[in-house]
Design an enzyme around this catalytic site. Structure first.
Site, PDB file in Angstrom:
ATOM      1  N   ARG A 265     -36.305 -17.104  14.444  1.00  0.00           N
ATOM      2  CA  ARG A 265     -35.411 -18.004  14.440  1.00  0.00           C
ATOM      3  C   ARG A 265     -34.293 -17.073  15.431  1.00  0.00           C
ATOM      4  O   ARG A 265     -34.494 -15.989  14.677  1.00  0.00           O
ATOM      5  CB  ARG A 265     -34.669 -18.883  13.133  1.00  0.00           C
ATOM      6  CG  ARG A 265     -35.461 -19.522  12.147  1.00  0.00           C
ATOM      7  CD  ARG A 265     -34.984 -20.332  12.219  1.00  0.00           C
ATOM      8  NE  ARG A 265     -35.159 -21.347  11.311  1.00  0.00           N
ATOM      9  CZ  ARG A 265     -35.656 -21.567  10.270  1.00  0.00           C
ATOM     10  NH1 ARG A 265     -34.151 -21.916   9.466  1.00  0.00           N
ATOM     11  NH2 ARG A 265     -35.722 -22.914   9.314  1.00  0.00           N
ATOM     12  N   ARG A 280     -30.840 -13.563   6.404  1.00  0.00           N
ATOM     13  CA  ARG A 280     -30.863 -13.838   8.096  1.00  0.00           C
ATOM     14  C   ARG A 280     -31.269 -13.411   8.995  1.00  0.00           C
ATOM     15  O   ARG A 280     -31.033 -11.798   9.441  1.00  0.00           O
ATOM     16  CB  ARG A 280     -29.137 -14.059   8.242  1.00  0.00           C
ATOM     17  CG  ARG A 280     -29.081 -15.495   9.677  1.00  0.00           C
ATOM     18  CD  ARG A 280     -28.106 -15.304  10.065  1.00  0.00           C
ATOM     19  NE  ARG A 280     -26.763 -16.060   8.738  1.00  0.00           N
ATOM     20  CZ  ARG A 280     -27.337 -17.615   8.755  1.00  0.00           C
ATOM     21  NH1 ARG A 280     -27.849 -18.560   9.454  1.00  0.00           N
ATOM     22  NH2 ARG A 280     -26.261 -18.062   7.713  1.00  0.00           N
ATOM     23  N   GLU A 352     -28.309 -20.860   0.500  1.00  0.00           N
ATOM     24  CA  GLU A 352     -29.338 -22.245   0.681  1.00  0.00           C
ATOM     25  C   GLU A 352     -30.102 -20.866   0.464  1.00  0.00           C
ATOM     26  O   GLU A 352     -31.059 -19.857   1.206  1.00  0.00           O
ATOM     27  CB  GLU A 352     -28.947 -22.205   1.840  1.00  0.00           C
ATOM     28  CG  GLU A 352     -30.076 -23.195   2.154  1.00  0.00           C
ATOM     29  CD  GLU A 352     -29.750 -23.411   4.191  1.00  0.00           C
ATOM     30  OE1 GLU A 352     -28.793 -23.488   4.414  1.00  0.00           O
ATOM     31  OE2 GLU A 352     -31.480 -23.940   3.800  1.00  0.00           O
ATOM     32  N   SER A 355     -33.986 -26.296   1.664  1.00  0.00           N
ATOM     33  CA  SER A 355     -33.477 -27.000   2.139  1.00  0.00           C
ATOM     34  C   SER A 355     -34.620 -28.368   2.300  1.00  0.00           C
ATOM     35  O   SER A 355     -35.129 -27.800   3.041  1.00  0.00           O
ATOM     36  CB  SER A 355     -33.267 -26.618   4.035  1.00  0.00           C
ATOM     37  OG  SER A 355     -32.448 -28.397   3.585  1.00  0.00           O
ATOM     38  N   ARG A 394     -35.685 -14.680   1.327  1.00  0.00           N
ATOM     39  CA  ARG A 394     -34.548 -15.262   0.279  1.00  0.00           C
ATOM     40  C   ARG A 394     -34.989 -14.805  -1.015  1.00  0.00           C
ATOM     41  O   ARG A 394     -34.043 -14.699  -2.014  1.00  0.00           O
ATOM     42  CB  ARG A 394     -33.830 -16.210   0.928  1.00  0.00           C
ATOM     43  CG  ARG A 394     -33.148 -16.044   1.792  1.00  0.00           C
ATOM     44  CD  ARG A 394     -32.125 -16.965   2.351  1.00  0.00           C
ATOM     45  NE  ARG A 394     -31.704 -17.102   3.661  1.00  0.00           N
ATOM     46  CZ  ARG A 394     -30.985 -17.639   4.331  1.00  0.00           C
ATOM     47  NH1 ARG A 394     -30.694 -18.717   3.550  1.00  0.00           N
ATOM     48  NH2 ARG A 394     -29.844 -17.583   5.008  1.00  0.00           N
TER      49      ARG A 394
END
Length: 420
Positions: A265, A280, A352, A355, A394
Site C-alpha cells: 500500500r 503502517r 485496528e 477489518s 500488527r
RNA sequence: GGAGAGGUGGCCGAGCGGUCGAAGGCGGCUCCCUGCUAAGGAGUUGAGCGGUUUACCCCGCUCCGAGGGUUCGAAUCCCUCCCUCUCCGCCA
C-alpha cells in the site's frame, strides 16, 4: 457497484442511504440518472436501426439466391445509409457509456440498515471487549524501541533498501513473523473450515476493478508500468476474484478461502501518521479470510467470520475489542464492517488489526460472480465477505508490546512455542 | 526469446461468408418406464443489455479469446494484441 435498476426505480432511497456516508453522493446519483437516460435513448435508436439493417441484409441474401442482382444493389444503398447513421450513434454511445460507467464505478455501497449513522471513527460503536489489558510494573516501551534494542527490527536498513515505511527484521522477529503466518493458516484451515490458497500478488487492473480498489483508489496502489499489473493491497483482491465471471453451482456455496500474502500500500495521504515502528508499512504480511456465500445468510456468515478472526487473538491471549464501523467510516465496498482492535500498551489504546466486511453483492456485481439457483434456474449474484485473519505485522508488534519484560526482552505466547 | 498448434455455450466438441446463438456428446432440469436402485425412453436447458411487465411471457440488440478491418452481411476472410498447449533455448 450498485444495481442501476435500483437507482432508477428508487433514487431517493439510494440518495438517502448514501447521504449517511457523505452528502455529496446525491449529486452523483442525479448525474448518473441523467447520463443513464441519455444512454438508453441512444441504445433504443441504435437498436432500431440495427434491426432494420439486419432485415435488409437478410433480404439481400435472398435476392442474390434468386438472381435478382439489381434489386439487391438498391437495398445495399439503403443499408449503407443506415450504417452511416449507426456508426455515428455508436460513437456517441461509446462516449456516454464511458461516462456512465465512470460514475457508477465510483459510487460506494449502500450501508446496511443496522449500521450506526456517524461521521468518522469517533462514531464507531464498541460491540464487545475480550481480555484485560496487562498492568505493567514498569513503563512499557513501544515495539520499535524493544526491537531496535534487541537488534531484530531495523528501520534504518529498511529505509536504506526501500525508503520510509519499510523495515528489515532479523532473527526472532523474522521467525515470529513466519510462525504467526503458519499458526494463523493452521487455525483457519484445521479449525475454522477455510481452504488454503496461494495466489499471485500482481494482478490485472480489471481484477482490482472487481473488488472496488479501482478506479477510485489508484493512488493507494503500486503499479508495475511495464506490464500493466498492480501489487495487491490485500489478498481479498485475489481471493474474491478467483471466481470472477463464473456462474457457480448452488451446491458449491459457501466457499471459505484463506491465504497468506504480502500486501502493498502506498499509504498516500497518511503522511505523518504512525511514522514510527511497523504499524503502517508499505509492505506487510496478512492472512486473509474470504467468503463467497448465498445472499440469504451473508450476515450470519459475517458474524462467524469475525469470530474466526477473534479466535486468533484469543489463542494468542491478546486483549482486543470489536467495533462496528459507522456509516461515515465504512469502506467503499462494504455494507457493514466490524473492526477488531488489539490493545497496544505503548499507545494505551486499541488499534485496528482486522477489518471484516460484508460487501453483499457490490463486488459480485462488479466481478460478475453468480450462482445458479436450483429452484428457479436463475443466476443470482453471490455475496462476498472478507476479513483479516489477521494482519501479521500488527500481531507481531502487539505480541512484542503486550508480552514485553522489564529486561527489554519479550515472551512468546504459549500457542506459538511449537511454531518457533 | 524462437518454431508450430489452438482459443466456440456449465464442460467436451463440430462448424461451406447469409438459412448459426451455433450440430453432436456430457452434465443439469422435467416427464415416462421401473417394487427400489441401476439402466432405458421423450422433452428441455447459454449470457448480458434495452423495450414491455407487479411478475411471467413476449419483442429487439449484442456476445463464438480481446480490439480493429474487409463486406449489404463475419464464429467463418484480413491485421494487431492477449492467453493456452507442444518442441527448442534461457532460468528461480
Amino acid at each position: 457497484m450498485l444495481d442501476i435498476k435500483l437507482i432508477r426505480q428508487n433514487p431517493d432511497y439510494v440518495k438517502e442511504r448514501l447521504a449517511t456516508r457523505d452528502k455529496a453522493y446525491s449529486i452523483m446519483i442525479d448525474e448518473l440518472l441523467a447520463v443513464d437516460n441519455e444512454r438508453r435513448n441512444i441504445i433504443s435508436e441504435v437498436e432500431k436501426l440495427k434491426s432494420e439493417k439486419n432485415k435488409l441484409s437478410k433480404e439481400i441474401g435472398k435476392l442474390f439466391k434468386e438472381g435478382k442482382r439489381e434489386e439487391a444493389e438498391k437495398y445495399k444503398e439503403e443499408v449503407n445509409i443506415k450504417n452511416k447513421k449507426i456508426e455515428k450513434l455508436e460513437k456517441e454511445l461509446k462516449e456516454v457509456e464511458a461516462r456512465f460507467k465512470d460514475i457508477l464505478l465510483r459510487i460506494p455501497n449502500i450501508p446496511h440498515p443496522s449500521v450506526p449513522i456517524g461521521e468518522d471513527e469517533n462514531d464507531n460503536v464498541e460491540i464487545r471487549k475480550w481480555g484485560e489489558p496487562r498492568k505493567f510494573d514498569f513503563e512499557p516501551l513501544p515495539h520499535w524501541e524493544i526491537g531496535e534494542k534487541l537488534g531484530i527490527l531495523d528501520f534504518e536498513r529498511g529505509a536504506k533498501l526501500s525508503g520510509s515505511r519499510f523495515t528489515v527484521m532479523f532473527r526472532e522477529a523474522a521467525r515470529l513473523e513466519r510462525a504467526l503466518i503458519n499458526f494463523m493458516l493452521d487455525i483457519h484451515t484445521k479449525e475454522n473450515g477455510y481452504t488454503e490458497v496461494w495466489t499471485p500478488v500482481l494482478v490485472k487492473p480489471e481484477i482490482l476493478m472487481g473488488t472496488g480498489q479501482l478506479p477510485k483508489f489508484e493512488e493507494d496502489l503500486y503499479k508495475v508500468c511495464e506490464e500493466d499489473l498492480y501489487l495487491i493491497p490485500t489478498a481479498e483482491v485475489s481471493l474474491t476474484n478467483l471466481h470472477a465471471g463464473e456462474i457457480l453451482k448452488e451446491e458449491e456455496l459457501p466457499k471459505y478461502y484463506t491465504a497468506y500474502t504480502p500486501c502493498f500500500r502506498r499509504e498516500a495521504g497518511s503522511h505523518g501518521k504512525d511514522v514510527r515502528g511497523i504499524l503502517r508499512q508499505h509492505q506487510f504480511d496478512k492472512v486473509e479470510l474470504v467468503k463467497i456465500v448465498k445472499p440469504e445468510n451473508s450476515y450470519e456468515e459475517l458474524e462467524k467470520l469475525v469470530r474466526d478472526a477473534e479466535k486468533i487473538l484469543q489463542l494468542l491471549e491478546l486483549p482486543y475489542r470489536v467495533v462496528e464501523l459507522c456509516t461515515g467510516d465504512l469502506g467503499f465496498s462494504a455494507s457493514k464492517t466490524y473492526d477488531i482492535e488489539v490493545w497496544i500498551p505503548s499507545q494505551n489504546r486499541y488499534r485496528e488489526i482486522s477489518s471484516c466486511s460484508n460487501t453483499e453483492d457490490f463486488q459480485a456485481r462488479r466481478a460478475k460472480i453468480r450462482y445458479k439457483d436450483k429452484q428457479t434456474g436463475k443466476n443470482i449474484l453471490v455475496h462476498t465477505l472478507n476479513g483479516s485473519g489477521l494482519a501479521v505485522g500488527r500481531t507481531l508488534l502487539a505480541i512484542m508490546e503486550n508480552y514485553q519484560r522489564k529486561d527489554g526482552g519479550f515472551d512468546i505466547p504459549k500457542v506459538l512455542e511449537k511454531y518457533m
